[in-house]
Design a protein around this motif. Structure first.
Motif, PDB file in Angstrom:
ATOM      1  N   TYR A  74       0.845  -1.197   0.000  1.00 21.44           N
ATOM      2  CA  TYR A  74       0.000   0.000   0.000  1.00 21.44           C
ATOM      3  C   TYR A  74       0.873   1.237   0.000  1.00 21.44           C
ATOM      4  O   TYR A  74       1.971   1.260   0.559  1.00 21.44           O
ATOM      5  CB  TYR A  74      -0.908   0.035   1.237  1.00 21.44           C
ATOM      6  CG  TYR A  74      -1.932  -1.066   1.296  1.00 21.44           C
ATOM      7  CD1 TYR A  74      -3.073  -1.013   0.518  1.00 21.44           C
ATOM      8  CD2 TYR A  74      -1.759  -2.140   2.155  1.00 21.44           C
ATOM      9  CE1 TYR A  74      -4.016  -2.014   0.574  1.00 21.44           C
ATOM     10  CE2 TYR A  74      -2.706  -3.151   2.220  1.00 21.44           C
ATOM     11  CZ  TYR A  74      -3.834  -3.079   1.431  1.00 21.44           C
ATOM     12  OH  TYR A  74      -4.759  -4.073   1.476  1.00 21.44           O
ATOM     13  N   ALA A 129       0.406   4.774   1.538  1.00 23.17           N
ATOM     14  CA  ALA A 129      -0.447   5.563   2.441  1.00 23.17           C
ATOM     15  C   ALA A 129       0.378   5.997   3.634  1.00 23.17           C
ATOM     16  O   ALA A 129       1.446   5.436   3.926  1.00 23.17           O
ATOM     17  CB  ALA A 129      -1.657   4.755   2.898  1.00 23.17           C
ATOM     18  N   TYR A 137      -9.787   5.179  -1.269  1.00 26.07           N
ATOM     19  CA  TYR A 137      -9.210   6.514  -1.410  1.00 26.07           C
ATOM     20  C   TYR A 137      -9.790   7.511  -0.404  1.00 26.07           C
ATOM     21  O   TYR A 137      -9.304   8.649  -0.331  1.00 26.07           O
ATOM     22  CB  TYR A 137      -9.423   7.017  -2.838  1.00 26.07           C
ATOM     23  CG  TYR A 137      -8.682   6.158  -3.835  1.00 26.07           C
ATOM     24  CD1 TYR A 137      -7.312   6.324  -4.035  1.00 26.07           C
ATOM     25  CD2 TYR A 137      -9.339   5.162  -4.536  1.00 26.07           C
ATOM     26  CE1 TYR A 137      -6.617   5.513  -4.930  1.00 26.07           C
ATOM     27  CE2 TYR A 137      -8.653   4.348  -5.424  1.00 26.07           C
ATOM     28  CZ  TYR A 137      -7.291   4.521  -5.622  1.00 26.07           C
ATOM     29  OH  TYR A 137      -6.608   3.709  -6.491  1.00 26.07           O
ATOM     30  N   LYS A 139      -5.482   5.847   0.628  1.00 24.65           N
ATOM     31  CA  LYS A 139      -4.398   4.903   0.378  1.00 24.65           C
ATOM     32  C   LYS A 139      -4.561   4.339  -1.022  1.00 24.65           C
ATOM     33  O   LYS A 139      -5.648   4.393  -1.611  1.00 24.65           O
ATOM     34  CB  LYS A 139      -4.397   3.789   1.414  1.00 24.65           C
ATOM     35  CG  LYS A 139      -5.528   2.789   1.284  1.00 24.65           C
ATOM     36  CD  LYS A 139      -5.403   1.669   2.298  1.00 24.65           C
ATOM     37  CE  LYS A 139      -6.533   0.656   2.137  1.00 24.65           C
ATOM     38  NZ  LYS A 139      -6.414  -0.456   3.114  1.00 24.65           N
ATOM     39  N   HIS A 140      -3.441   3.799  -1.544  1.00 24.41           N
ATOM     40  CA  HIS A 140      -3.454   3.207  -2.876  1.00 24.41           C
ATOM     41  C   HIS A 140      -2.782   1.838  -2.805  1.00 24.41           C
ATOM     42  O   HIS A 140      -1.719   1.673  -2.177  1.00 24.41           O
ATOM     43  CB  HIS A 140      -2.706   4.099  -3.867  1.00 24.41           C
ATOM     44  CG  HIS A 140      -2.561   3.480  -5.233  1.00 24.41           C
ATOM     45  ND1 HIS A 140      -3.623   3.299  -6.082  1.00 24.41           N
ATOM     46  CD2 HIS A 140      -1.456   2.995  -5.879  1.00 24.41           C
ATOM     47  CE1 HIS A 140      -3.197   2.736  -7.197  1.00 24.41           C
ATOM     48  NE2 HIS A 140      -1.878   2.537  -7.095  1.00 24.41           N
ATOM     49  N   TRP A 162      -6.386  14.823   5.275  1.00 25.31           N
ATOM     50  CA  TRP A 162      -6.575  13.927   4.115  1.00 25.31           C
ATOM     51  C   TRP A 162      -5.785  14.436   2.911  1.00 25.31           C
ATOM     52  O   TRP A 162      -5.105  13.664   2.225  1.00 25.31           O
ATOM     53  CB  TRP A 162      -8.062  13.858   3.775  1.00 25.31           C
ATOM     54  CG  TRP A 162      -8.396  12.886   2.665  1.00 25.31           C
ATOM     55  CD1 TRP A 162      -8.756  11.591   2.796  1.00 25.31           C
ATOM     56  CD2 TRP A 162      -8.363  13.151   1.257  1.00 25.31           C
ATOM     57  NE1 TRP A 162      -8.967  11.005   1.566  1.00 25.31           N
ATOM     58  CE2 TRP A 162      -8.729  11.961   0.592  1.00 25.31           C
ATOM     59  CE3 TRP A 162      -8.062  14.269   0.487  1.00 25.31           C
ATOM     60  CZ2 TRP A 162      -8.813  11.858  -0.792  1.00 25.31           C
ATOM     61  CZ3 TRP A 162      -8.130  14.161  -0.900  1.00 25.31           C
ATOM     62  CH2 TRP A 162      -8.499  12.973  -1.529  1.00 25.31           C
ATOM     63  N   ARG A 175      -1.968  13.929   3.489  1.00 28.53           N
ATOM     64  CA  ARG A 175      -1.590  12.517   3.339  1.00 28.53           C
ATOM     65  C   ARG A 175      -1.669  12.079   1.891  1.00 28.53           C
ATOM     66  O   ARG A 175      -0.834  11.289   1.423  1.00 28.53           O
ATOM     67  CB  ARG A 175      -2.511  11.658   4.197  1.00 28.53           C
ATOM     68  CG  ARG A 175      -2.328  11.846   5.695  1.00 28.53           C
ATOM     69  CD  ARG A 175      -3.493  11.287   6.472  1.00 28.53           C
ATOM     70  NE  ARG A 175      -3.354  11.500   7.915  1.00 28.53           N
ATOM     71  CZ  ARG A 175      -4.337  11.351   8.789  1.00 28.53           C
ATOM     72  NH1 ARG A 175      -5.562  11.015   8.370  1.00 28.53           N
ATOM     73  NH2 ARG A 175      -4.109  11.576  10.064  1.00 28.53           N
ATOM     74  N   PHE A 176      -2.647  12.609   1.174  1.00 31.12           N
ATOM     75  CA  PHE A 176      -2.825  12.234  -0.225  1.00 31.12           C
ATOM     76  C   PHE A 176      -1.623  12.684  -1.059  1.00 31.12           C
ATOM     77  O   PHE A 176      -1.029  11.897  -1.821  1.00 31.12           O
ATOM     78  CB  PHE A 176      -4.123  12.860  -0.754  1.00 31.12           C
ATOM     79  CG  PHE A 176      -4.477  12.482  -2.159  1.00 31.12           C
ATOM     80  CD1 PHE A 176      -5.350  11.435  -2.408  1.00 31.12           C
ATOM     81  CD2 PHE A 176      -3.947  13.163  -3.250  1.00 31.12           C
ATOM     82  CE1 PHE A 176      -5.680  11.074  -3.697  1.00 31.12           C
ATOM     83  CE2 PHE A 176      -4.258  12.802  -4.547  1.00 31.12           C
ATOM     84  CZ  PHE A 176      -5.139  11.755  -4.776  1.00 31.12           C
ATOM     85  N   ASN A 210       1.834  10.803  -0.144  1.00 30.71           N
ATOM     86  CA  ASN A 210       2.026   9.361  -0.227  1.00 30.71           C
ATOM     87  C   ASN A 210       1.439   8.696  -1.474  1.00 30.71           C
ATOM     88  O   ASN A 210       1.933   7.652  -1.879  1.00 30.71           O
ATOM     89  CB  ASN A 210       1.381   8.698   0.999  1.00 30.71           C
ATOM     90  CG  ASN A 210       2.022   9.123   2.294  1.00 30.71           C
ATOM     91  OD1 ASN A 210       3.061   8.602   2.702  1.00 30.71           O
ATOM     92  ND2 ASN A 210       1.398  10.087   2.971  1.00 30.71           N
ATOM     93  N   LEU A 211       0.421   9.245  -2.077  1.00 34.25           N
ATOM     94  CA  LEU A 211      -0.231   8.562  -3.188  1.00 34.25           C
ATOM     95  C   LEU A 211       0.407   8.962  -4.512  1.00 34.25           C
ATOM     96  O   LEU A 211       0.770  10.139  -4.712  1.00 34.25           O
ATOM     97  CB  LEU A 211      -1.733   8.863  -3.219  1.00 34.25           C
ATOM     98  CG  LEU A 211      -2.612   7.895  -2.421  1.00 34.25           C
ATOM     99  CD1 LEU A 211      -2.278   7.959  -0.940  1.00 34.25           C
ATOM    100  CD2 LEU A 211      -4.090   8.207  -2.634  1.00 34.25           C
ATOM    101  N   THR A 228      -6.202   8.226  -8.574  1.00 32.36           N
ATOM    102  CA  THR A 228      -5.923   9.321  -7.635  1.00 32.36           C
ATOM    103  C   THR A 228      -6.274  10.677  -8.239  1.00 32.36           C
ATOM    104  O   THR A 228      -6.657  11.607  -7.518  1.00 32.36           O
ATOM    105  CB  THR A 228      -4.444   9.294  -7.237  1.00 32.36           C
ATOM    106  OG1 THR A 228      -3.622   9.347  -8.423  1.00 32.36           O
ATOM    107  CG2 THR A 228      -4.115   8.033  -6.463  1.00 32.36           C
TER     108      THR A 228
END
Length: 612
Positions: A318, A320, A445, A449-450, A517, A520-521, A524-525, A531
């Motif tokens: 993952y 995230a 999402y 997380k991806h 959010w 974090r997006f 990390n993504l 996305t």
């Protein structure tokens, strides 16, 4: 010719009443009649002589007045007899005791007088004058008496009329008084009835008030007991949550340690494989080597190739933030415990909650972007969640599932749903974690997380698609376009939720969580098709609220999107022209300054009444 005695042809007395010549005659009438008789006698005899009265044996001398004596005028006492004697001495009396006259016998009187002689002799002038004066005096007295009698009769008539009029007025007054008394009696009875009715009403209201006070007291006691029971249940639940949290944290730490070890091993293996691949490529350029497609490069977050050793590696990878993964694990663990508890409840006898589930689902489907609608639906859902006759865990599970199911529809009212969620969770706070857990299960999402695609972790590409949320219908995986539409709907509702602000109402997952959010997006993504759709949907819904709260910090976030995310997206997914243009237009045209459509609810008159 001598005096003549007048005898009546009828009895002198009849039934005790003495007969008189014309009792109704006046004295003047009698005198005129006697004078007439005297004139007749004088003319019939040239040599008259003194006439004698046969009555009482006395003579009436000529030249003296005579008195007419009637028996009813006689006095019974001695004084009257003396007066008669004196009168006889003064003048001879003429009596007609035996004369009876009537209207029917008037024709017989004249012949009798014609056959009689003279009644009296002629008198002198003095005596005649005296007689005339006496006669006039008597007439005056009689006129006076007659006038007095007439006046008395008139007065009596007037008094009678006055009495009759007064009696009539008295009767009218009596009738009016009776009517007035009846009216007063009616009014008094009405007042009594009104007073009685008011008294009975007051008594009834007093009883109702006492009953309401008793009911309130009973409800208050019941609410107090229910609050104590809930507090006890919450304490027990809190203890269980703390225990579960401690266990989850221990499991997360163990998983992180295991994941770190696996990651170190994976990196070492990748370095070894890279070196081996490089040496093999230098030795034999014609030897075919396996390459991964551009999509595989995207899903592996920039990795250039995958070796056979890496494809055999077990487990998922993952992308995230650790904090986001911990929150997700905690929420999913609570949701799992809720499902297990509800499964035990449903396994009991006569536990059919279909009707309750249908009611909650119907209320959620009826949510519209109108103030009254949002308020009414939120109140109804709060009542259902707090219904003491229904297990709250069942209601919570149904509410979370139905809200997320409603949000997957592209035509849902995202902002109205956010308002309803905030209103409900402000009254029933523990529902928010279960709702977010359902969002995480439906769309990864929302964590964010991806999941990286690795051949070693998935049997096929379809298995990977299922793990990130693709749905299967009749054995066929849904298309990517359908999946992206549903993904966009989830993110829009999530973005609407985090930016919803209602006066005097606490949003348990507000703008702070939205800011976390987004950070974090971007940290990390990777930049890819999924996305990009998620980021665009989130900014369209929450960008206005985030800019109002964070101002320049939000602009720095947008600069990161423009300089890094869009650059990587253009390199890896150049065919995603539409998404790239939308993100660039949002940043360059500063659309975050304009309030998105539907954010402010409308009243029934289509006027804005609730503004976040």
């Amino acid at each position: 010719m001598g005096a003549m005695k007048l005898d009546l042809r009828c009895p002198q007395r009849a039934e005790g009443i003495t007969a008189e010549p014309e009792p109704d005659w006046t004295f003047d009438d009698l005198m005129s009649e006697l004078n007439a008789l005297e004139m007749k006698l004088t003319t019939s005899c040239t040599d008259p002589f003194p006439t004698k009265s046969i009555y009482s044996g006395h003579e009436i001398e000529r030249g003296r007045p005579f008195m007419l004596h009637a028996p009813e005028y006689e006095m019974e006492d001695s004084e009257s007899e003396d007066e008669q004697d004196e009168t006889i001495e003064a003048g001879k009396r003429f009596g007609c005791n035996e004369l009876y006259l009537s209207d029917s016998d008037s024709s017989d009187i004249v012949p009798a007088f014609e056959e009689q002689g003279y009644l009296m002799n002629e008198v002198g002038e003095v005596e005649g004058a005296l007689l005339e004066l006496s006669h006039e005096h008597q007439l005056r007295v009689k006129d006076d008496i007659r006038n007095q009698i007439s006046a008395l009769e008139t007065a009596l008539m007037n008094e009678s009329e006055k009495c009759a009029s007064a009696l009539l007025r008295v009767e009218k007054y009596k009738e009016a008084r009776q009517e007035l008394d009846k009216k007063f009696d009616t009014q008094y009875q009405r007042r009594i009835a009104e007073a009685l009715d008011n008294h009975l009403t007051a008594v009834q209201q007093d009883r109702e008030l006492k009953s309401q006070i008793e009911e309130r007291k009973i409800r208050s006691d019941a609410a107090y007991e229910e609050a104590k029971r809930r507090e006890k249940a919450m304490q027990e639940e809190k203890l269980r949550h703390e225990k579960a949290k401690a266990e989850a944290e221990a499991a997360i730490r163990a998983e992180e340690a295991k994941r770190a070890a696996l990651e170190a091993e994976r990196r070492a293996a990748m370095e070894a494989e890279k070196r081996a691949a490089k040496e093999a490529m230098e030795k034999n350029a014609r030897e075919s080597s396996k390459r991964i497609t551009s999509e595989e490069l995207q899903q592996t977050d920039g990795a250039s190739s995958l070796s056979k050793a890496e494809s055999k590696e077990p487990g998922y990878t993952y992308r995230a933030a650790d904090s986001a993964l911990k929150l997700e694990d905690r929420r999913l663990q609570k949701l799992k415990e809720l499902y297990e508890r509800n499964q035990a409840i449903r396994s009991g006898p006569n536990k059919d909650f279909t009707q309750k589930e249908s009611h909650i689902a119907r209320l959620i489907r009826q949510i519209r972007g109108v103030t009254d609608n949002v308020r009414s639906k939120a109140n109804d859902l709060i009542k259902l969640l707090n219904d003491p006759q229904f297990p709250q865990s069942i209601s919570t599970e149904i509410f979370a599932r139905k809200v997320v199911s409603y949000c997957e529809n592209p035509g849902n009212a995202a902002f109205a749903s956010g308002y309803v969620i905030v209103l409900v969770t402000s009254k029933v706070p523990h529902v928010m974690d279960f709702l977010l857990a359902e969002f995480h299960r439906a769309c990864i999402y929302t964590v964010p997380k991806h999941m990286v695609y690795k051949k070693s972790a998935f049997e096929s590409r379809e298995a990977y698609f299922k793990s990130i949320g693709y749905r299967e219908h009749d054995g066929n995986i849904e298309s990517t376009d359908d999946y992206l539409k549903r993904l966009e709907s989830y993110i829009k509702v999530y973005g609407a939720l985090v930016q919803t602000e209602i006066p005097n109402v606490q949003n348990l997952h507000g703008l702070e969580e939205g800011w976390a959010w987004l950070a974090r997006f971007l940290n990390n993504l990777p930049a890819n098709r999924y996305t990009a759709v998620s980021l665009n949907a989130f900014l369209q819904m929450a960008g206005f609220g985030l800019y109002r709260r964070y101002k320049s910090q939000f602009l720095k976030m947008l600069k990161v999107v423009s300089d890094n995310f869009l650059v990587d997206l253009k390199q890896k997914e150049p065919e995603l022209t539409m998404i790239i243009v939308e993100l660039q237009s949002y940043i360059e045209d500063k659309k975050f300054l304009k309030e998105p459509e539907g954010r402010s609810l409308q009243s029934n008159l289509l006027s804005s009444v609730m503004r976040a």
